[in-house]
Enzyme design. Sequence first.
Site, PDB file in Angstrom:
ATOM      1  N   ALA A  67     128.451  33.370  98.106  1.00 24.17           N
ATOM      2  CA  ALA A  67     129.664  34.314  98.307  1.00 24.17           C
ATOM      3  C   ALA A  67     129.138  35.551  98.879  1.00 24.17           C
ATOM      4  O   ALA A  67     128.061  35.779  98.447  1.00 24.17           O
ATOM      5  CB  ALA A  67     130.722  34.395  97.139  1.00 24.17           C
ATOM      6  N   GLY A 112     128.038  30.150  96.255  1.00 24.09           N
ATOM      7  CA  GLY A 112     128.973  29.520  97.139  1.00 24.09           C
ATOM      8  C   GLY A 112     128.380  28.590  98.114  1.00 24.09           C
ATOM      9  O   GLY A 112     129.316  27.796  98.584  1.00 24.09           O
ATOM     10  N   GLU A 115     128.057  25.311  96.449  1.00 19.47           N
ATOM     11  CA  GLU A 115     129.294  24.858  96.208  1.00 19.47           C
ATOM     12  C   GLU A 115     129.954  24.349  97.603  1.00 19.47           C
ATOM     13  O   GLU A 115     130.557  23.353  97.672  1.00 19.47           O
ATOM     14  CB  GLU A 115     130.272  25.866  95.802  1.00 19.47           C
ATOM     15  CG  GLU A 115     129.811  26.360  94.369  1.00 19.47           C
ATOM     16  CD  GLU A 115     130.804  27.653  93.584  1.00 19.47           C
ATOM     17  OE1 GLU A 115     130.242  28.794  94.214  1.00 19.47           O
ATOM     18  OE2 GLU A 115     131.253  27.535  92.611  1.00 19.47           O
ATOM     19  N   GLU A 135     124.875  32.483  90.099  1.00 17.29           N
ATOM     20  CA  GLU A 135     125.786  33.461  89.494  1.00 17.29           C
ATOM     21  C   GLU A 135     125.322  34.179  88.247  1.00 17.29           C
ATOM     22  O   GLU A 135     125.882  35.444  88.199  1.00 17.29           O
ATOM     23  CB  GLU A 135     127.169  32.767  89.600  1.00 17.29           C
ATOM     24  CG  GLU A 135     127.612  32.624  90.804  1.00 17.29           C
ATOM     25  CD  GLU A 135     127.208  30.997  91.471  1.00 17.29           C
ATOM     26  OE1 GLU A 135     126.307  30.549  90.809  1.00 17.29           O
ATOM     27  OE2 GLU A 135     127.819  30.755  92.179  1.00 17.29           O
TER      28      GLU A 135
HETATM   29  N1  DAK Z   1     125.858  38.095 100.067  1.00 13.16           N
HETATM   30  C1  DAK Z   1     125.709  39.123 100.909  1.00 13.16           C
HETATM   31  N2  DAK Z   1     124.441  39.306 101.490  1.00 13.16           N
HETATM   32  C2  DAK Z   1     123.384  38.408 101.367  1.00 13.16           C
HETATM   33  C3  DAK Z   1     123.508  37.566 100.399  1.00 13.16           C
HETATM   34  C4  DAK Z   1     124.981  37.144  99.862  1.00 13.16           C
HETATM   35  N3  DAK Z   1     124.961  36.186  98.821  1.00 13.16           N
HETATM   36  N4  DAK Z   1     122.296  36.926 100.326  1.00 13.16           N
HETATM   37  C5  DAK Z   1     121.663  37.531 101.378  1.00 13.16           C
HETATM   38  N5  DAK Z   1     122.179  38.521 101.845  1.00 13.16           N
HETATM   39  C6  DAK Z   1     121.878  39.572 102.632  1.00 13.16           C
HETATM   40  C7  DAK Z   1     120.832  40.680 102.100  1.00 13.16           C
HETATM   41  O1  DAK Z   1     121.445  41.671 101.449  1.00 13.16           O
HETATM   42  C8  DAK Z   1     120.105  41.009 103.172  1.00 13.16           C
HETATM   43  O2  DAK Z   1     120.802  41.958 104.014  1.00 13.16           O
HETATM   44  P1  DAK Z   1     120.263  43.160 104.404  1.00 13.16           P
HETATM   45  O3  DAK Z   1     119.612  44.099 103.072  1.00 13.16           O
HETATM   46  O4  DAK Z   1     119.122  43.153 105.289  1.00 13.16           O
HETATM   47  O5  DAK Z   1     121.298  44.088 105.164  1.00 13.16           O
HETATM   48  C9  DAK Z   1     119.821  39.738 104.074  1.00 13.16           C
HETATM   49  O6  DAK Z   1     120.908  38.918 103.796  1.00 13.16           O
HETATM   50  C10 DAK Z   1     118.663  39.009 103.938  1.00 13.16           C
HETATM   51  O7  DAK Z   1     118.354  38.884 102.680  1.00 13.16           O
HETATM   52  P2  DAK Z   1     117.213  39.058 101.795  1.00 13.16           P
HETATM   53  O8  DAK Z   1     116.487  40.405 102.457  1.00 13.16           O
HETATM   54  O9  DAK Z   1     117.302  39.436 100.525  1.00 13.16           O
HETATM   55  O10 DAK Z   1     116.077  37.945 102.157  1.00 13.16           O
HETATM   56  P3  DAK Z   1     114.816  37.413 101.304  1.00 13.16           P
HETATM   57  O11 DAK Z   1     114.373  36.333 102.117  1.00 13.16           O
HETATM   58  O12 DAK Z   1     114.159  38.406 100.669  1.00 13.16           O
HETATM   59  O13 DAK Z   1     115.849  36.516 100.045  1.00 13.16           O
HETATM   60  C11 DAK Z   1     117.362  35.075  99.112  1.00 13.16           C
HETATM   61  C12 DAK Z   1     116.498  35.323 100.226  1.00 13.16           C
HETATM   62  C13 DAK Z   1     118.455  34.048  99.423  1.00 13.16           C
HETATM   63  C14 DAK Z   1     116.542  34.619  97.847  1.00 13.16           C
HETATM   64  C15 DAK Z   1     118.151  36.339  98.588  1.00 13.16           C
HETATM   65  O14 DAK Z   1     118.745  37.139  99.767  1.00 13.16           O
HETATM   66  C16 DAK Z   1     119.062  36.420  97.430  1.00 13.16           C
HETATM   67  O15 DAK Z   1     118.621  36.083  96.434  1.00 13.16           O
HETATM   68  N6  DAK Z   1     120.512  36.438  97.983  1.00 13.16           N
HETATM   69  C17 DAK Z   1     121.446  36.100  96.925  1.00 13.16           C
HETATM   70  C18 DAK Z   1     121.709  34.851  96.353  1.00 13.16           C
HETATM   71  C19 DAK Z   1     122.659  34.656  95.501  1.00 13.16           C
HETATM   72  O16 DAK Z   1     122.721  35.369  94.449  1.00 13.16           O
HETATM   73  N7  DAK Z   1     123.714  34.073  95.846  1.00 13.16           N
HETATM   74  C20 DAK Z   1     124.849  33.670  95.005  1.00 13.16           C
HETATM   75  C21 DAK Z   1     125.796  34.586  95.391  1.00 13.16           C
HETATM   76  S1  DAK Z   1     127.185  34.775  94.038  1.00 13.16           S
HETATM   77  C22 DAK Z   1     133.725  34.160  92.257  1.00 13.16           C
HETATM   78  C23 DAK Z   1     133.847  33.566  93.569  1.00 13.16           C
HETATM   79  C24 DAK Z   1     132.749  33.016  94.088  1.00 13.16           C
HETATM   80  C25 DAK Z   1     131.442  33.067  93.722  1.00 13.16           C
HETATM   81  C26 DAK Z   1     131.260  33.718  92.360  1.00 13.16           C
HETATM   82  C27 DAK Z   1     132.648  34.524  91.780  1.00 13.16           C
HETATM   83  N8  DAK Z   1     134.785  35.001  91.806  1.00 13.16           N
HETATM   84  C28 DAK Z   1     136.261  34.716  92.553  1.00 13.16           C
HETATM   85  C29 DAK Z   1     134.694  36.080  90.831  1.00 13.16           C
HETATM   86  C30 DAK Z   1     130.442  32.775  93.886  1.00 13.16           C
HETATM   87  C31 DAK Z   1     129.258  33.561  93.905  1.00 13.16           C
HETATM   88  C32 DAK Z   1     128.054  33.540  94.567  1.00 13.16           C
HETATM   89  O17 DAK Z   1     127.817  32.641  95.747  1.00 13.16           O
END
Ligand code: DAK
Length: 260
Positions: A67, A112, A115, A135
């Site tokens: 997400a 997400g 998911e 998360e």
């Molecule tokens: N959201 C927004 N932007 C994201 C993103 C994300 N999930 N993942 C990556 N990006 C963006 C980065 O911010 C970066 O943007 P700029 O800084 O260049 O503007 C760009 O994509 C490239 O990412 P990185 O520079 O970080 O790339 P790397 O190769 O260094 O790393 C990575 C890749 C996938 C390991 C890293 O980007 C990463 O760890 N990303 C986040 C992964 C993550 O934690 N995903 C889970 C998100 S939590 C809920 C509803 C839904 C959910 C929870 C609660 N509620 C209603 C409360 C679900 C939650 C999730 O999905």
Amino acid sequence: MDYENLKTRYDDGILLVTINREKALNALNRQTMLEIRYLFEAHAADLQGLKGVILTGAGTKAFVAGADIKEFTSMNQESATAFSKAGQDIFFLIENFPKPVVAAVNGFALGGGCELAMACHIRVAGEKARFGQPEVNLGLIPGYGGTQRLTQLVGKAKSMELNMTGDMIGAEEALRLGLVNHVVPQGEEVAKATEIIQKIGAKAPLAIAKVIQCVNAHFREGKDAYVTEHQEFGALIDTQDMKEGVAAFIEKRKANFTGS
Ligand code: DAK
């Protein structure tokens, strides 16, 4: 609807849908979620001759990296609960879609994104795909069904571990755990997903819809899925496709299913 964040291509009965926010690793922001909802509620549902849907991510790095974390900052308890429920409902649309939906996982499938892949009926992973529910690193839990579907797919022990550690796993481990159906060389995910949908597309469409309904019934609280199965079995017995399938077998020819 004009899509901002989805690219679609309809070819030979298959709707290929690409989540198209490559700069944000295809993260699911609100707009993308609305577009996915429209896609399954209206667009795909209205296509003539649809055999199935493939979901994939733009670029070579990510399927969907979660997400959109940047949208989380402005939420309170009420809006977060509603946000999670609305997302779950969109993923139920995918899970209950009456034609096969295949995730072609071409890279990171995190949060997400994992998911979303799990809401699809079948998952094909490229060999560089990475899966995880990170998360907890953000002080959250999965909000789009991740605690439930990961448990359904890989069992309680591994679901507990993956959801609590936030660890990422590779495609081969995902295959070993039953999280994905196939691992293919990188870049061949959509081709494999197409092959699977074409194979299913040759079967009786009403029967395929009933398979989806009955398998899903197993996981719905308060449902006796054996009742669903015998009722839906009975509902197919008078269809033209059943008569055609049986006749084709007896006459030693290929069945010509019409979906009636
Ligand atoms: N959201 C927004 N932007 C994201 C993103 C994300 N999930 N993942 C990556 N990006 C963006 C980065 O911010 C970066 O943007 P700029 O800084 O260049 O503007 C760009 O994509 C490239 O990412 P990185 O520079 O970080 O790339 P790397 O190769 O260094 O790393 C990575 C890749 C996938 C390991 C890293 O980007 C990463 O760890 N990303 C986040 C992964 C993550 O934690 N995903 C889970 C998100 S939590 C809920 C509803 C839904 C959910 C929870 C609660 N509620 C209603 C409360 C679900 C939650 C999730 O999905």
